[in-house]
Design a protein around this motif. Structure first.
Motif, PDB file in Angstrom:
ATOM      1  N   ALA A  90       0.985  -0.842  -0.266  1.00  0.00           N
ATOM      2  CA  ALA A  90      -0.122   0.274  -0.271  1.00  0.00           C
ATOM      3  C   ALA A  90       0.963   1.362  -0.037  1.00  0.00           C
ATOM      4  CB  ALA A  90      -0.920   0.129   1.022  1.00  0.00           C
ATOM      5  N   ARG A  91       2.034   1.266   0.491  1.00  0.00           N
ATOM      6  CA  ARG A  91       2.816   2.420   0.042  1.00  0.00           C
ATOM      7  C   ARG A  91       4.207   1.877  -0.241  1.00  0.00           C
ATOM      8  NH1 ARG A  91       3.117   1.487   6.712  1.00  0.00           N
ATOM      9  NH2 ARG A  91       3.993  -0.797   5.763  1.00  0.00           N
ATOM     10  N   ASP A  92       5.011   3.274  -0.638  1.00  0.00           N
ATOM     11  CA  ASP A  92       5.767   3.188  -1.916  1.00  0.00           C
ATOM     12  C   ASP A  92       6.754   2.394  -0.852  1.00  0.00           C
ATOM     13  OD1 ASP A  92       4.683   4.544  -3.264  1.00  0.00           O
ATOM     14  OD2 ASP A  92       5.171   6.578  -3.032  1.00  0.00           O
ATOM     15  N   ASP A  93       7.175   2.631   0.807  1.00  0.00           N
ATOM     16  CA  ASP A  93       8.331   1.499   1.417  1.00  0.00           C
ATOM     17  C   ASP A  93       8.362   0.702   0.916  1.00  0.00           C
ATOM     18  OD1 ASP A  93       9.605   4.664   1.453  1.00  0.00           O
ATOM     19  OD2 ASP A  93       8.676   4.907   4.454  1.00  0.00           O
ATOM     20  N   ASP A  94       6.455  -0.286   1.094  1.00  0.00           N
ATOM     21  CA  ASP A  94       6.268  -1.851   1.513  1.00  0.00           C
ATOM     22  C   ASP A  94       7.199  -1.840  -0.184  1.00  0.00           C
ATOM     23  OD1 ASP A  94       5.126  -1.647   3.645  1.00  0.00           O
ATOM     24  OD2 ASP A  94       2.978  -1.099   2.554  1.00  0.00           O
ATOM     25  N   VAL A  95       6.434  -1.168  -1.080  1.00  0.00           N
ATOM     26  CA  VAL A  95       7.030  -1.708  -2.457  1.00  0.00           C
ATOM     27  C   VAL A  95       8.912  -2.160  -3.303  1.00  0.00           C
ATOM     28  CG1 VAL A  95       6.986  -1.579  -5.304  1.00  0.00           C
ATOM     29  CG2 VAL A  95       4.756  -0.736  -3.788  1.00  0.00           C
TER      30      VAL A  95
END
Length: 421
Positions: free
Chosen positions: A105-110
């Protein structure tokens, strides 16, 4: 003793059944009785609200019904999208013994996907967009057990799920630690909302509808991500609440602590260490007479992070259908938890002693899984949409609908002068 009967009429009317299934297929009935559980919890919130209203001659505002389960999808224009989540951030991929689910859901997760699959993303798939990240996860997970994949995701702090669900510690959905005597028991309790996104703000919203004064606190450097959502979802949950901003640096924690000590209830949805590092310790405030409601993915003793879709699947709310795994509803662990938390908070606000309310989203979901197996049924297309047919009864499967927001949510910091000394 007769077997439990799920509230199929409520489930069909909630919008959540309409959101479960493939985009090109019919709605699919999942396990458990989420609608029945939500209706019971809303009745608890209403009962405490009515008791307060009788003392104050303030009728408050009308609480929502089971349609609260589909309101976000209605306002954001989401539809069923199985096997992906309605919002698209959560998907499941096959493992050697089931499925592994992940929320990106977040850029940090990707950005953590290369660390998860243990190779550079561009080497694995030749690009760096989200679809290629999912292909890398699918290729990586197919040789692992679901427990191995989940363990790696947990190590990196990624919101995840395994299906069939992995064993979890046995505990109640809401665990309560009684604290010190409250210095005041006001007729319009002051609720300070430190939470974000859906579950915590929904809890605060429901308490506000029963006559509580709600103050939403955000750090201007990291405001509630729901402020960026399309539609009027943020307005629905926060209209009528005061808004203050505080930077958790310099003298910010001290100012925040002063406000928390004036509260009847604090709602937060971060892991305990996030506030402890700033000198704000929930147990100390509870001992001083301030109730504290903590919403986390798996309880305050766990460092696991989670969002509504992955926690729901990890807890058992999913449907195996034609070789794929379909999420149930839209991020359904969030509204289930928000309503359950509001019921626990409403009860706590009626007590003379403060309490620490430790709410586990995972265990809230698991408490909704009775009965675990759906009854015999069929879903058929009708002239007006879809019908759920079971035991001679017909229930129209309604699309998600939303109440109209009561107004526009206040800009961040609008009420600083009112609350900061």
């Amino acid at each position: 003793m007769s077997a439990p009967v799920p509230d199929l009429a409520g489930w069909a009317a909630s919008g959540a059944l309409h959101l479960t299934g493939r985009a090109d297929g019919p709605p699919v009935l999942g396990p458990g009785d989420p609608a029945g559980r939500v209706a019971a919890d809303l009745a608890t919130v209403a009962a405490h609200g009515h008791a307060r209203a009788a003392r104050t001659e303030d009728s408050g505002e009308r609480l929502p019904g089971v349609g609260v389960l589909g309101e976000r999808a209605a306002l954001l224009g989401l539809t069923r999208s199985g096997p992906a989540s309605c919002g698209g951030a959560f998907r499941t991929v096959p493992t050697t013994d089931g499925w592994f689910g992940l929320s990106l859901a977040r850029d940090d997760d990707v950005a953590l996907v290369p660390a998860l699959v243990e190779r550079p993303l561009d080497d694995a798939v030749g690009a760096d967009d989200a679809d290629d990240a999912w292909r890398a996860v699918r290729d990586w997970a197919r040789a692992l057990t679901r427990a191995e994949a989940a363990g790696r995701a947990a190590l990196l702090g990624l919101p995840h799920a395994a299906w069939p669900p992995l064993p979890a510690d046995h505990r109640e959905p809401v665990e309560t630690l009684v604290g010190g005597r409250r210095s005041r028991v006001g007729e319009r309790p002051l609720v300070v909302d430190l939470s974000a996104l859906w579950a915590g703000p929904l809890c605060a919203h429901l308490l506000g509808l029963t006559g509580c004064t709600v103050v939403k606190v955000e750090d201007p450097r990291r405001p509630d991500g729901a402020r960026r959502a399309p539609g009027r979802f943020f307005d629905l949950l926060h209209a009528g609440h005061d808004s203050v901003g505080v930077r958790l640096a310099g003298d910010g924690p001290g100012r925040l602590l002063d406000l928390l000590l004036r509260a009847d209830l604090v709602i937060e949805s971060s892991r305990p260490r996030a506030l402890r590092q700033h000198g704000i310790v929930a147990e100390e405030l509870v001992a001083a007479g301030v109730s504290w409601l903590s919403i986390t993915a798996r309880g305050r003793a766990s460092d696991t992070v989670g969002f509504g879709d992955d926690v729901a699947v990890a807890g058992g709310l999913a449907v195996e259908d034609r070789g794929q795994l379909l999420p149930v509803g839209d991020a359904i662990a969030d509204p289930l938890t928000g309503v359950r938390a509001a019921a626990a908070a409403a009860a706590a606000l009626a007590q003379e002693h403060a309490a620490l309310l430790d709410v586990s989203m995972l265990h809230v979901v698991r408490s909704c899984l009775v009965p675990a197996v759906p009854p015999p049924h069929v879903v058929r297309r009708s002239a007006s949409g879809w019908d759920l047919l079971t035991d001679g009864a017909r229930h129209a499967v309604l699309p998600p609908r939303s109440r109209q927001p009561a107004g526009t949510a206040a800009p961040l910091g609008r009420h600083d002068d009112r609350w900061w000394p």
